[in-house]
Design a protein around this motif. Sequence first.
Motif, PDB file in Angstrom:
ATOM      1  N   VAL A 282       0.826  -1.202   0.000  1.00  0.00           N
ATOM      2  CA  VAL A 282       0.000   0.000   0.000  1.00  0.00           C
ATOM      3  C   VAL A 282       0.863   1.256   0.000  1.00  0.00           C
ATOM      4  N   ILE A 283       0.360   2.274  -0.650  1.00  0.00           N
ATOM      5  CA  ILE A 283       0.906   3.619  -0.510  1.00  0.00           C
ATOM      6  C   ILE A 283      -0.034   4.378   0.413  1.00  0.00           C
ATOM      7  N   VAL A 284       0.531   4.935   1.471  1.00  0.00           N
ATOM      8  CA  VAL A 284      -0.243   5.719   2.431  1.00  0.00           C
ATOM      9  C   VAL A 284       0.123   7.180   2.222  1.00  0.00           C
ATOM     10  N   THR A 285      -0.827   7.977   1.744  1.00  0.00           N
ATOM     11  CA  THR A 285      -0.533   9.380   1.521  1.00  0.00           C
ATOM     12  C   THR A 285      -0.768  10.178   2.797  1.00  0.00           C
ATOM     13  N   LEU A 286       0.289  10.841   3.253  1.00  0.00           N
ATOM     14  CA  LEU A 286       0.207  11.737   4.402  1.00  0.00           C
ATOM     15  C   LEU A 286       0.259  13.189   3.935  1.00  0.00           C
ATOM     16  N   GLN A 287      -0.115  13.397   2.683  1.00  0.00           N
ATOM     17  CA  GLN A 287      -0.040  14.717   2.076  1.00  0.00           C
ATOM     18  C   GLN A 287      -1.238  15.577   2.473  1.00  0.00           C
TER      19      GLN A 287
ATOM     20  N   MET B 166      -4.227   4.208   0.797  1.00  0.00           N
ATOM     21  CA  MET B 166      -4.725   4.623   2.105  1.00  0.00           C
ATOM     22  C   MET B 166      -4.395   6.092   2.310  1.00  0.00           C
ATOM     23  N   GLY B 167      -5.198   6.761   3.156  1.00  0.00           N
ATOM     24  CA  GLY B 167      -4.974   8.171   3.439  1.00  0.00           C
ATOM     25  C   GLY B 167      -4.819   8.403   4.926  1.00  0.00           C
TER      26      GLY B 167
END
Length: 338
Positions: free
Chosen positions: A97-102, A120-121
């Motif tokens: 998964v790529i979890v964006t913390l942007q 995921m966010g």
Amino acid sequence: MKRYAIYGAGSLGTVLGAFITKNGEKIDLINRNKAHVAALNEKGAHITGTVDMTVPVHAITPDQMEGKYDVILLLTKQLENDQVVTMLKDYLLEDGVIVTLQNGLPEPGIAKIIGENRTMGCTVEWGAALIAPGECALTSQVDSLSFHMGKMPGISKAQYDTVKALLEKMCPVHEEENLLGARWSKLLINATFSGLGTVMGGTFGSVSGSKAGQRVAIRCMKECIDVGHAMKVTFAPVQGKDITKLFYYKGALKRAIGCRLIPIAMKKHRAIEPSMLQDLKKGKPCEVDAINGAVCRAGKELGVPTPINDRIVRFIHQIQEGTMKAQAANIVLFDDLL
């Protein structure tokens, strides 16, 4: 053994990577800044501000990446997402998964590239600043740190639990069923305090500690809430507080009460320097169009006026172009809208 990475390990990513490593998990800190990477490897991550610690970490540049990861925490600017996420796709396991913390609303665009089942966010409820290569300052009080994390459809419990356990190496993680609401709550905070803080050339506290700043901030928040409500968004609580109850108003009395609450609500985060201002100081393009600009675009589509946010976007573009200076005196340039 699972493999983890932070891609875009600048201020937030370095602090996060230091905490994760300090608390027993291996993670690669990836950054294009060779001087920063070299300092991290030679001296460790030196975290100052509300803590003081030096943690040996493993840092690499993107060209040194090898193999595939179970989890990639994404902390680059949204401006680069199409290029960066497309590249990262080749370094992600099939069930990774790529979890964006942007900041902003990045999940839909990322999901188009790698799929909803790998997206995921997470909203970051704390701030940091890059002081020098290898050195960052945590600018929020330690007892106020938290993450609010949600997932796109198709994310499994195993994937979610893996990411949650990883982020909990730093601070509490709140599962967010209402991911869109969490994103809009964070967008409201960033549009108001990062946007105005950048215009004023200061910190979140420059806005919250100023009577003039408070008067503009409360109207900026109302615009964000009005646009969110028009989109049928239910704003998620921020660290247990219902921001719509605290700051939304229809009359002058409630607006005045909201102004008085602003410095109390921002007390533990007043030292945060806006990431947009940090970028401008380094001569980098900032992501105002993904923050205040997102509010303006949605407002235009829905017929909701956003004059404060429109002006923040215009001023920050002028600061970026060098035709305007970021300074506290700029707050009076909103007076005609009050």
